[in-house]
Write a protein that holds these residues in place. Structure first.
Motif, PDB file in Angstrom:
ATOM      1  N   ASN A 283       0.854  -1.182   0.000  1.00  0.00           N
ATOM      2  CA  ASN A 283       0.000   0.000   0.000  1.00  0.00           C
ATOM      3  C   ASN A 283       0.892   1.235   0.000  1.00  0.00           C
ATOM      4  OD1 ASN A 283      -1.703   2.151   0.560  1.00  0.00           O
ATOM      5  ND2 ASN A 283      -2.905   1.033   2.085  1.00  0.00           N
ATOM      6  N   LEU A 284       0.877   1.983  -1.082  1.00  0.00           N
ATOM      7  CA  LEU A 284       1.787   3.119  -1.198  1.00  0.00           C
ATOM      8  C   LEU A 284       1.511   4.217  -0.177  1.00  0.00           C
ATOM      9  CD1 LEU A 284       2.243   3.536  -5.051  1.00  0.00           C
ATOM     10  CD2 LEU A 284       3.869   2.641  -3.388  1.00  0.00           C
ATOM     11  N   LYS A 285       0.333   4.222   0.394  1.00  0.00           N
ATOM     12  CA  LYS A 285       0.030   5.247   1.395  1.00  0.00           C
ATOM     13  C   LYS A 285       0.830   5.042   2.673  1.00  0.00           C
ATOM     14  CE  LYS A 285      -4.658   6.179  -0.244  1.00  0.00           C
ATOM     15  NZ  LYS A 285      -6.114   6.197   0.107  1.00  0.00           N
ATOM     16  N   VAL A 286       1.256   3.809   2.887  1.00  0.00           N
ATOM     17  CA  VAL A 286       2.050   3.540   4.102  1.00  0.00           C
ATOM     18  C   VAL A 286       3.444   3.050   3.761  1.00  0.00           C
ATOM     19  CG1 VAL A 286      -0.022   2.990   5.436  1.00  0.00           C
ATOM     20  CG2 VAL A 286       1.188   1.156   4.235  1.00  0.00           C
ATOM     21  N   ALA A 287       3.719   2.930   2.472  1.00  0.00           N
ATOM     22  CA  ALA A 287       5.031   2.423   2.050  1.00  0.00           C
ATOM     23  C   ALA A 287       6.120   3.446   2.281  1.00  0.00           C
ATOM     24  CB  ALA A 287       4.995   2.038   0.579  1.00  0.00           C
ATOM     25  N   TRP A 288       7.306   2.945   2.544  1.00  0.00           N
ATOM     26  CA  TRP A 288       8.461   3.820   2.589  1.00  0.00           C
ATOM     27  C   TRP A 288       8.791   4.235   1.169  1.00  0.00           C
ATOM     28  CZ3 TRP A 288      13.265   3.263   0.205  1.00  0.00           C
ATOM     29  CH2 TRP A 288      14.260   4.138   0.627  1.00  0.00           C
TER      30      TRP A 288
END
Length: 224
Positions: free
Chosen positions: A216-221
């Motif tokens: 999930n890119l919203k929580v990805a580094w």
């Protein structure tokens, strides 16, 4: 270029997909394969297709490790010409990784077939001995121009062989470049998809199943 990939199929799936006659080495799924590691490769030995293990990256006298080779010009390169004609192989793959850049940020994506089946990448292999006589078996992947999906990540992609072209590629009689070169074309973009994965794959020691899980890119580094 392709510098990381995964092979998550089980052994039975590999045997069925590639019509393997013999298993020469122990096999286990891999989730984050990188250059200079030993990788599963399918070679033709006395008319049989053998699943063996080769080091990813030629060790040529003219350059550093050759992890990838240009499929469109390799037959014209004096360093590769004889190998191209006589030492072709298939590199089994379930998905390969690229880094996608958006502005000043980037994140890794895994490119897979829409049907999620294991596929074969056209490769070459070579065997040489060091000064002490120790044998080193190496392989390289062939690359071609990117399709419309991959072009946003890179201008080249691995040569993915369909079922018919795999037979041609591995045929001992297919020595004519006019028969081989047409096989080295981009795989259709509509048959592939890409999804973000964990940036932890940049750790080349990491080889665990969560490497291929969608992120999930919203929580990805995100790399700045």
């Amino acid at each position: 270029m392709c510098k990381q990939y995964s092979l998550t199929a089980d052994l039975a799936e590999l045997q069925n997909r590639f019509q393997v006659d013999k298993i020469a080495v122990p096999y286990k799924p891999r989730y984050n394969i990188s250059p200079r590691q030993h990788v599963p490769v399918i070679v033709s030995v006395n008319g049989e297709l053998v699943l063996d293990e080769y080091r990813w990256g030629f060790v040529p006298f003219w350059a550093r490790d050759a992890v990838n080779a240009d499929g469109m010009s390799v037959h014209q390169d004096p360093a590769y010409r004889k190998i191209f004609m006589r030492q072709r192989c298939i590199v089994p793959c379930s998905g390969f990784y690229y880094w996608k850049t958006e502005g000043k940020k980037s994140f890794p994506v895994r490119v897979v077939p829409r049907n999620r089946e294991v596929f074969g990448i056209a490769g070459l292999y070579d065997v040489w001995s060091d000064p002490r006589g120790k044998e080193l078996r190496t392989c390289t992947m062939l690359m071609t121009e990117s399709n419309s999906l991959i072009t946003s990540f890179h201008n080249q992609m691995p040569v993915i062989l369909n079922q018919h072209s795999m037979g041609e590629w591995m045929s001992q009689g297919a020595m004519d470049t006019d028969r081989l070169i047409p096989l080295l074309k981009p795989f259709p973009a509509e048959a592939m998809e890409a999804y973000p994965v964990t940036p932890a794959i940049s750790n080349l020691e990491l080889d665990e199943s969560h490497c291929i899980e969608e992120m999930n890119l919203k929580v990805a580094w995100i790399k700045e």
